[in-house]
Design a protein around this motif. Structure first.
Motif, mmCIF file in Angstrom:
data_model
loop_
_atom_site.group_PDB
_atom_site.id
_atom_site.type_symbol
_atom_site.label_atom_id
_atom_site.label_comp_id
_atom_site.label_asym_id
_atom_site.label_seq_id
_atom_site.Cartn_x
_atom_site.Cartn_y
_atom_site.Cartn_z
ATOM 1 N N PRO A 73 0.842 -1.197 0.000
ATOM 2 C CA PRO A 73 0.000 0.000 0.000
ATOM 3 C C PRO A 73 0.881 1.252 0.000
ATOM 4 O O PRO A 73 1.891 1.312 0.699
ATOM 5 N N VAL A 74 0.505 2.217 -0.807
ATOM 6 C CA VAL A 74 1.242 3.472 -0.899
ATOM 7 C C VAL A 74 0.278 4.597 -0.544
ATOM 8 O O VAL A 74 -0.805 4.701 -1.126
ATOM 9 N N VAL A 75 0.664 5.411 0.417
ATOM 10 C CA VAL A 75 -0.187 6.516 0.867
ATOM 11 C C VAL A 75 0.436 7.827 0.403
ATOM 12 O O VAL A 75 1.616 8.085 0.642
ATOM 13 N N GLU A 76 -0.360 8.640 -0.270
ATOM 14 C CA GLU A 76 0.100 9.951 -0.717
ATOM 15 C C GLU A 76 -0.853 11.005 -0.185
ATOM 16 O O GLU A 76 -2.061 10.781 -0.115
ATOM 17 N N THR A 77 -0.294 12.143 0.193
ATOM 18 C CA THR A 77 -1.112 13.264 0.645
ATOM 19 C C THR A 77 -0.778 14.474 -0.206
ATOM 20 O O THR A 77 0.349 14.620 -0.677
ATOM 21 N N ALA A 78 -1.761 15.336 -0.383
ATOM 22 C CA ALA A 78 -1.574 16.522 -1.217
ATOM 23 C C ALA A 78 -0.862 17.615 -0.431
ATOM 24 O O ALA A 78 -1.171 17.863 0.731
ATOM 25 N N GLU A 79 0.090 18.245 -1.083
ATOM 26 C CA GLU A 79 0.763 19.405 -0.504
ATOM 27 C C GLU A 79 -0.128 20.625 -0.730
ATOM 28 O O GLU A 79 -0.754 20.744 -1.785
ATOM 29 N N PRO A 80 -0.188 21.544 0.228
ATOM 30 C CA PRO A 80 -0.963 22.761 -0.025
ATOM 31 C C PRO A 80 -0.311 23.571 -1.141
ATOM 32 O O PRO A 80 0.914 23.607 -1.253
ATOM 33 N N GLY A 81 -1.135 24.152 -1.990
ATOM 34 C CA GLY A 81 -0.622 24.962 -3.090
ATOM 35 C C GLY A 81 -0.044 26.273 -2.589
ATOM 36 O O GLY A 81 -0.218 26.651 -1.424
ATOM 37 N N ALA A 82 0.629 26.977 -3.485
ATOM 38 C CA ALA A 82 1.226 28.266 -3.126
ATOM 39 C C ALA A 82 0.127 29.231 -2.693
ATOM 40 O O ALA A 82 -0.877 29.401 -3.382
ATOM 41 N N GLY A 83 0.302 29.819 -1.539
ATOM 42 C CA GLY A 83 -0.655 30.793 -1.035
ATOM 43 C C GLY A 83 -1.863 30.184 -0.343
ATOM 44 O O GLY A 83 -2.706 30.909 0.176
ATOM 45 N N GLU A 84 -1.980 28.869 -0.332
ATOM 46 C CA GLU A 84 -3.108 28.217 0.340
ATOM 47 C C GLU A 84 -2.789 28.015 1.814
ATOM 48 O O GLU A 84 -1.638 27.822 2.195
ATOM 49 N N ALA A 85 -3.829 28.041 2.614
ATOM 50 C CA ALA A 85 -3.658 27.810 4.048
ATOM 51 C C ALA A 85 -3.328 26.339 4.286
ATOM 52 O O ALA A 85 -3.823 25.471 3.571
ATOM 53 N N PRO A 86 -2.482 26.055 5.272
ATOM 54 C CA PRO A 86 -2.201 24.648 5.586
ATOM 55 C C PRO A 86 -3.492 23.921 5.957
ATOM 56 O O PRO A 86 -4.398 24.509 6.546
ATOM 57 N N ARG A 90 -4.265 14.535 6.436
ATOM 58 C CA ARG A 90 -4.959 13.246 6.524
ATOM 59 C C ARG A 90 -6.215 13.245 5.663
ATOM 60 O O ARG A 90 -6.646 12.210 5.176
ATOM 61 N N LYS A 91 -6.795 14.425 5.467
ATOM 62 C CA LYS A 91 -8.032 14.528 4.683
ATOM 63 C C LYS A 91 -7.772 14.461 3.182
ATOM 64 O O LYS A 91 -8.703 14.297 2.407
ATOM 65 N N THR A 92 -6.528 14.609 2.772
ATOM 66 C CA THR A 92 -6.202 14.534 1.340
ATOM 67 C C THR A 92 -5.508 13.219 1.000
ATOM 68 O O THR A 92 -4.979 13.057 -0.089
ATOM 69 N N ARG A 93 -5.533 12.302 1.931
ATOM 70 C CA ARG A 93 -4.817 11.034 1.769
ATOM 71 C C ARG A 93 -5.416 10.193 0.640
ATOM 72 O O ARG A 93 -6.622 10.008 0.556
ATOM 73 N N GLN A 94 -4.541 9.689 -0.218
ATOM 74 C CA GLN A 94 -4.924 8.774 -1.291
ATOM 75 C C GLN A 94 -4.127 7.486 -1.106
ATOM 76 O O GLN A 94 -2.907 7.530 -0.968
ATOM 77 N N VAL A 95 -4.818 6.357 -1.099
ATOM 78 C CA VAL A 95 -4.148 5.068 -0.942
ATOM 79 C C VAL A 95 -4.205 4.330 -2.274
ATOM 80 O O VAL A 95 -5.256 4.240 -2.902
ATOM 81 N N SER A 96 -3.060 3.843 -2.701
ATOM 82 C CA SER A 96 -2.994 3.039 -3.923
ATOM 83 C C SER A 96 -2.064 1.859 -3.650
ATOM 84 O O SER A 96 -1.506 1.732 -2.566
#
Length: 200
Positions: A73-86, A90-96
């Motif tokens: 299992p590989v877990v990836e989370t999204a990094e906040p974009g430039a200028g976005e609030a942290p 855990r809410k952006t977690r994608q499991v593949s």
């Protein structure tokens, strides 16, 4: 140290060592160790390109070389974009799932096999297997024996890497599984007796 040195500038790697482990290492030492590790990796890759000649070395008489895959299992989370609030990552977690392929080679009776692994293609896994075999002592006269589940990619890579120097057996549990599936068609009325006959 090598991981930090490979991922960052050498000065940044030294800072991370101080931050993570509380040890101070000169930038020059990080550079030397990282470059030595890189040179060893390059030598390992070059060693693969020497197969099957292996510099004319006959090699050990027999090697056991195996390769197999396993899903991880590989877990990836999204990094906040430039200028976005942290945000809560855990809410952006994608499991593949990714297939990890592990190779090993050793002389019969040895308890210290040479390992190789990749998350890459079947061809990369075959190359890892060949490098393991070379490091374990393979040469132009070495007979390479393998055992495994009989997956097509494994048999293809053994053929591609070792040709006539290799033989391959399907392990008993997988053989029984394949025979059981065949028995459904061949001997549906007396599957048990047919299976017993074939296993013996």
């Amino acid at each position: 140290m090598t991981d930090f040195g490979a991922e960052n500038a050498f000065a940044g790697a030294a800072a991370k060592l101080k931050e993570h482990y509380g040890i101070e290492v000169p930038v020059s030492a990080v550079r030397v160790v990282t470059e030595e590790h890189g040179a060893a990796m390059l030598a390992q890759e070059k060693q693969k390109s020497d197969w099957p000649e292996s510099g004319g070395v006959a090699g050990v008489p027999v090697l056991i070389a195996e390769i197999d895959g396993s899903m991880l299992p590989v877990v990836e989370t999204a990094e906040p974009g430039a200028g976005e609030a942290p945000q809560d990552r855990r809410k952006t977690r994608q499991v593949s799932w990714k297939e990890a392929r592990l190779a090993l080679a050793h002389q019969p009776g040895s308890v210290t096999p040479i390992f190789g692994a990749t998350l890459g293609s079947a061809e990369e896994a075959g190359e890892r297997l060949a490098v393991c075999a070379l490091q374990a002592g393979a040469g132009r006269q070495t007979k390479i024996h393998g055992v495994g589940d009989g997956a097509v990619w494994i048999t293809e890579q053994r053929e591609a890497q070792f040709g006539a120097q290799a033989n391959y057996l399907v392990d008993f549990p997988h053989l029984c599984e394949y025979l059981s599936a065949a028995a459904e068609v061949i001997a549906a009325k007396d599957k048990s007796a047919w299976m017993t006959e074939k296993k013996n």
